[in-house]
Write an enzyme that holds these catalytic residues in place. Structure first.
Site, PDB file in Angstrom:
ATOM      1  N   HIS A  78       4.918   0.065  -0.372  1.00  0.00           N
ATOM      2  CA  HIS A  78       5.695  -0.821   0.494  1.00  0.00           C
ATOM      3  C   HIS A  78       4.730  -1.884   1.002  1.00  0.00           C
ATOM      4  CE1 HIS A  78       3.848   2.110   3.226  1.00  0.00           C
ATOM      5  NE2 HIS A  78       3.822   1.113   4.096  1.00  0.00           N
ATOM      6  N   ASP A  84      -5.052 -10.705  -0.388  1.00  0.00           N
ATOM      7  CA  ASP A  84      -3.741 -11.347  -0.270  1.00  0.00           C
ATOM      8  C   ASP A  84      -2.913 -11.181  -1.547  1.00  0.00           C
ATOM      9  OD1 ASP A  84      -1.727 -12.772   1.020  1.00  0.00           O
ATOM     10  OD2 ASP A  84      -2.464 -14.697   0.249  1.00  0.00           O
ATOM     11  N   HIS A  85      -1.669 -10.738  -1.367  1.00  0.00           N
ATOM     12  CA  HIS A  85      -0.736 -10.513  -2.477  1.00  0.00           C
ATOM     13  C   HIS A  85      -1.243  -9.469  -3.471  1.00  0.00           C
ATOM     14  CE1 HIS A  85       1.132 -14.087  -0.804  1.00  0.00           C
ATOM     15  NE2 HIS A  85       2.199 -13.834  -1.535  1.00  0.00           N
ATOM     16  N   CYS A 133       5.619   6.263   4.647  1.00  0.00           N
ATOM     17  CA  CYS A 133       4.438   5.528   4.158  1.00  0.00           C
ATOM     18  C   CYS A 133       3.832   6.201   2.934  1.00  0.00           C
ATOM     19  CB  CYS A 133       3.394   5.412   5.262  1.00  0.00           C
ATOM     20  SG  CYS A 133       3.967   4.408   6.634  1.00  0.00           S
ATOM     21  N   GLU A 184      -0.653  -4.675  11.744  1.00  0.00           N
ATOM     22  CA  GLU A 184       0.077  -4.240  10.551  1.00  0.00           C
ATOM     23  C   GLU A 184       1.556  -4.559  10.696  1.00  0.00           C
ATOM     24  OE1 GLU A 184      -0.944  -0.790   7.629  1.00  0.00           O
ATOM     25  OE2 GLU A 184       0.243   0.033   9.269  1.00  0.00           O
ATOM     26  N   HIS A 189       0.834  -1.201   0.000  1.00  0.00           N
ATOM     27  CA  HIS A 189       0.000   0.000   0.000  1.00  0.00           C
ATOM     28  C   HIS A 189       0.869   1.252   0.000  1.00  0.00           C
ATOM     29  CE1 HIS A 189      -0.390   0.720   4.676  1.00  0.00           C
ATOM     30  NE2 HIS A 189       0.847   0.606   4.310  1.00  0.00           N
ATOM     31  N   HIS A 237       3.337  -5.061   3.818  1.00  0.00           N
ATOM     32  CA  HIS A 237       3.200  -5.514   5.207  1.00  0.00           C
ATOM     33  C   HIS A 237       2.754  -6.964   5.214  1.00  0.00           C
ATOM     34  CE1 HIS A 237       3.532  -1.580   7.166  1.00  0.00           C
ATOM     35  NE2 HIS A 237       2.804  -1.090   6.174  1.00  0.00           N
TER      36      HIS A 237
HETATM   37 NI    NI Z   1       2.456   0.784   5.585  1.00  0.00          NI
END
Ligand code: NI
Length: 137
Positions: A41, A81-82, A35, A126, A16, A43
């Site tokens: 990036h 997911d992914h 961010c 997160e 995100h 998580h």
């Molecule tokens: Ni983040």
């Protein structure tokens, strides 16, 4: 009837970027820091899905956790997911994919498919040190 809360923990990873297109670049950099980096990036999210309700006298269950697992996979993980949340997931087209907003969206989607007599709360991790909780409202 006694009430009990049962929890299934699921995992997904996703990319995100925190960015509000309605605000200037400098505001975004100041507010979101790294961010806000343009190229996203990732998580490793952990989501604790807790349902609470009466223990069924016949089964001894509040809810069969295998059923909850499948419901969470079909409703949430298949979408998240992914994925790149900003780019790939329609839920975040007009919503900044912060942990708070991810939890909110997950709650709404799951609430819609859960039996109405069960209450639902979510805890979204997160990072191993940061989590948010949402239980409606
Ligand atoms: Ni983040």
């Amino acid at each position: 009837m006694p009430r009990c809360a049962v929890t299934r923990r699921v995992h997904f990873n996703a990319a995100h970027r925190l960015h509000n297109p309605a605000r200037p670049a400098e505001w975004n950099r100041t507010t979101f820091g790294v961010c806000n980096n343009a190229n996203y990036h990732g998580h490793n999210y952990e989501l604790d899905v807790t349902v609470e309700g009466e223990i069924d006298p016949d089964s001894g269950y509040v809810m069969d956790l295998a059923v909850l697992k499948t419901l969470v996979e079909d409703t949430l993980l298949r979408q998240l997911d992914h994925q790149n949340l900003n780019v790939d997931v329609a839920w975040f087209r007009d919503l900044i994919p912060t942990a708070e907003n991810i939890a909110l969206v997950c709650w709404r989607e799951l609430r819609a498919v859960l039996p109405p007599d069960l209450t639902l709360r979510l805890r979204l991790w997160e990072t191993p040190r940061n989590y948010v909780e949402y239980q409606g409202q």
